[in-house]
Write a protein that holds these residues in place. Structure first.
Motif, PDB file in Angstrom:
ATOM      1  N   THR A 111      18.162  14.720  10.313  1.00  0.00           N
ATOM      2  CA  THR A 111      17.050  15.618  10.692  1.00  0.00           C
ATOM      3  C   THR A 111      16.925  15.763  12.210  1.00  0.00           C
ATOM      4  O   THR A 111      15.824  15.877  12.734  1.00  0.00           O
ATOM      5  CB  THR A 111      15.704  15.155  10.089  1.00  0.00           C
ATOM      6  OG1 THR A 111      15.247  13.976  10.752  1.00  0.00           O
ATOM      7  CG2 THR A 111      15.827  14.893   8.602  1.00  0.00           C
ATOM      8  N   THR A 216      11.307  22.352   8.577  1.00  0.00           N
ATOM      9  CA  THR A 216      10.005  21.796   8.950  1.00  0.00           C
ATOM     10  C   THR A 216       9.710  20.518   8.183  1.00  0.00           C
ATOM     11  O   THR A 216       9.292  19.511   8.760  1.00  0.00           O
ATOM     12  CB  THR A 216       8.886  22.823   8.670  1.00  0.00           C
ATOM     13  OG1 THR A 216       9.192  24.053   9.320  1.00  0.00           O
ATOM     14  CG2 THR A 216       7.543  22.319   9.169  1.00  0.00           C
ATOM     15  N   THR A 219      11.560  17.738   9.336  1.00  0.00           N
ATOM     16  CA  THR A 219      11.404  17.687  10.798  1.00  0.00           C
ATOM     17  C   THR A 219      12.785  17.727  11.459  1.00  0.00           C
ATOM     18  O   THR A 219      13.105  16.905  12.315  1.00  0.00           O
ATOM     19  CB  THR A 219      10.614  16.441  11.269  1.00  0.00           C
ATOM     20  OG1 THR A 219      11.284  15.253  10.853  1.00  0.00           O
ATOM     21  CG2 THR A 219       9.215  16.447  10.717  1.00  0.00           C
ATOM     22  N   MET A 244       4.490  21.128  10.755  1.00  0.00           N
ATOM     23  CA  MET A 244       5.223  20.110  11.522  1.00  0.00           C
ATOM     24  C   MET A 244       4.338  18.899  11.738  1.00  0.00           C
ATOM     25  O   MET A 244       4.779  17.745  11.576  1.00  0.00           O
ATOM     26  CB  MET A 244       5.703  20.678  12.870  1.00  0.00           C
ATOM     27  CG  MET A 244       6.885  21.616  12.768  1.00  0.00           C
ATOM     28  SD  MET A 244       7.633  22.056  14.356  1.00  0.00           S
ATOM     29  CE  MET A 244       6.328  23.019  15.137  1.00  0.00           C
ATOM     30  N   SER A 309       6.458  20.407  17.881  1.00  0.00           N
ATOM     31  CA  SER A 309       7.884  20.373  17.555  1.00  0.00           C
ATOM     32  C   SER A 309       8.574  19.155  18.148  1.00  0.00           C
ATOM     33  O   SER A 309       9.380  18.499  17.481  1.00  0.00           O
ATOM     34  CB  SER A 309       8.562  21.652  18.067  1.00  0.00           C
ATOM     35  OG  SER A 309       9.944  21.640  17.788  1.00  0.00           O
ATOM     36  N   THR A 314      10.953  17.749  15.388  1.00  0.00           N
ATOM     37  CA  THR A 314      11.498  18.851  14.587  1.00  0.00           C
ATOM     38  C   THR A 314      12.532  19.635  15.378  1.00  0.00           C
ATOM     39  O   THR A 314      13.636  19.904  14.892  1.00  0.00           O
ATOM     40  CB  THR A 314      10.374  19.786  14.106  1.00  0.00           C
ATOM     41  OG1 THR A 314       9.394  19.016  13.406  1.00  0.00           O
ATOM     42  CG2 THR A 314      10.932  20.858  13.183  1.00  0.00           C
TER      43      THR A 314
END
Length: 483
Positions: A111, A216, A219, A244, A309, A314
């Motif tokens: 991720t 999302t 993440t 998020m 973010s 993310t």
């Protein structure tokens, strides 16, 4: 060491991977992408075959599973999943280089969202779906996924969950580890479906909504446009911002809400610290970047999106924050290291560890002033035991050693990789964020790095996602001895 259970469960995972690959195969079939159809079929058949061989070779294994086996299973499973997962990229010819394909796959499963793809709009639907789906699987953990849907797994599989789930402490939500994994995935699936519907209600079509929700929820941050989320409406940006933050919260708190323990949820120190850091950062960044915007709403939306973010690791972006003032860039860099909550799908050090590190630091200062005083450390209303304190300080020390060792290896790269680029590249990969600063900023990529550096950064992503120790233990030869 029970080798048979290590390879036996890895075999099960590879068989499960074959089934998982049928989903992007279906997407490729819907869009009539023949080269991708063949790539996913070959990859699925190979994964199932290897998995079957491993299971046959280790049949009738003892189901006794302890911490060491848990660490080894997690490490071997993630490396195996990455090697199988990169095959569709290579076979389809869309990412023909093995090192590039492996980097992209590791980035997906961990991720991270760091990419070597410079022409993402030209990728096929099946490949775009697959790279984002790896985020969704990796967000909760590839083995937690298997534990949730595969029968006959020892209840001592909690050792696997502890080795795979991010954060300093992982326990059971319900008495059996298998049921815990099911509870986690039910919550995960429901939250995912809600976001898909909300994005679909905006200007995104169903495919775009699914891809961006996978990015999302895990993440991760893989999308289907070179400008990430910048070309989408304010509505879509706000939906992604909120989700998020939601996926950056400890999933244990959602379980407490489900069983109506509202008071325990609202008393969470980690939750309020997490939200406090986010809100404070948004305010400071908004003020700092305001001269570049004509609208207050645009300023707040941009700051909120980018802070969320980076804090949740993310990696989506709506602007090139390389161009922001130094204060805002510094805040983002700090947030890269902090990360979100333990027990979430996010990376970084985790808010709980940062809280404990600060509390232990203040305790030592008090001890220096008052040597005879006894100062206890409390977290979430409970006194922190010595084992947890030792684990947090040890992890932080090893974290820093690994970070700077990786940075040293990356420093052999010549121009255009300056100090800022290399430092932020390591921070972005080790903390599973994605974009950094300089060449690897939100509008750049990792494509220019050498194959050696891509392998180094791939290991950095795995070390970060698995929180160092499982992979470190697997690399020690004595771990594999029959004792």
């Amino acid at each position: 060491m029970n080798r048979k259970i290590v390879f036996g469960i890895t075999g099960r995972l590879l068989q499960a991977m074959a089934v998982i690959l049928l989903l992007p195969l279906l997407v490729s079939a819907i869009y009539k992408e023949s080269n991708c159809i063949a790539a996913f079929i070959i990859s699925a058949c190979l994964s199932f075959s290897i998995g079957t061989v491993l299971r046959f070779a280790t049949k009738n294994y003892s189901k006794e599973l302890y911490a060491k086996e848990g660490f080894l299973i997690v490490s071997l499973a993630w490396v195996s999943a990455s090697l199988i997962g990169c095959l569709p990229f290579i076979i389809s010819g869309e990412i023909p280089s093995f090192f590039d394909a492996l980097f992209e796959t590791v980035s997906g499963f961990t991720t991270t969202g760091a990419s070597v793809v410079t022409n993402v709009e030209e990728l096929s639907h099946g490949i775009i779906f697959w790279r984002s789906f790896t985020h969704w699987i990796g967000g909760m953990g590839v083995l937690v996924f298997m534990l949730a849907f595969v029968n006959n797994i020892s209840d001592k599989a909690i050792h696997i969950m502890r080795a795979e789930m991010p954060g300093p402490v992982v326990g059971k939500l319900v008495p059996r580890a298998k049921d815990t994994s099911k509870v986690l995935y039910i919550m995960y699936i429901v939250m995912t479906l809600v976001q898909i519907v909300l994005l679909w209600c905006g200007e995104m079509n169903l495919f775009e909504a699914v891809v961006h929700t996978f990015g999302t929820a895990g993440t991760g941050g893989f999308g289907l446009k070179a400008d990430s989320i910048a070309s989408y409406s304010a509505y879509s940006q706000w939906i992604i911002t909120v989700f998020m933050l939601i996926f950056g919260i400890n999933f244990n708190l959602y379980f407490l809400l489900i069983i109506k323990r509202f008071r325990s949820t609202l008393k969470s120190t980690e939750l309020w610290t997490y939200l406090g850091i986010v809100i404070t950062s948004i305010v400071i960044v908004s003020v700092n970047i305001s001269p570049a915007f004509t609208s207050l709403s645009d300023t707040i939306r941009t700051a909120a999106f980018q802070v969320s973010s980076i804090m949740t690791t993310t990696g989506y972006s709506t602007t090139d924050f390389n161009l922001w003032p130094n204060l805002s860039k510094t805040i983002l860099l700090i947030l890269m290291f902090i990360g979100a909550c333990a027990g979430s799908t996010a990376g970084g050090l985790k808010v709980s560890r940062v809280i404990l590190l600060f509390k232990m630091g203040f305790r030592e200062i008090k001890r220096m002033i008052h040597p005879r005083s006894v100062v206890s450390i409390k977290f979430e209303g409970k006194e922190v035991d010595d084992h947890t304190k030792h684990s947090v300080t040890t992890y932080f020390a090893v974290y820093m050693v690994c970070f700077f060792f990786i940075f040293l290896l990356l420093s052999f790269e010549e121009a255009p990789f300056d100090f800022e680029t290399n430092f932020s590249a390591v921070a972005a990969c080790f903390n599973n964020i994605g974009p950094g600063f300089g060449v690897v900023g939100p509008m750049g990529s990792f494509a220019q790095y050498s194959d050696f550096s891509k392998i180094v950064l791939s290991f950095a992503m795995l070390f970060g996602r698995l929180e160092i120790f499982p992979l470190l233990i697997a690399l020690i030869p004595s771990t594999w001895r029959k004792r």
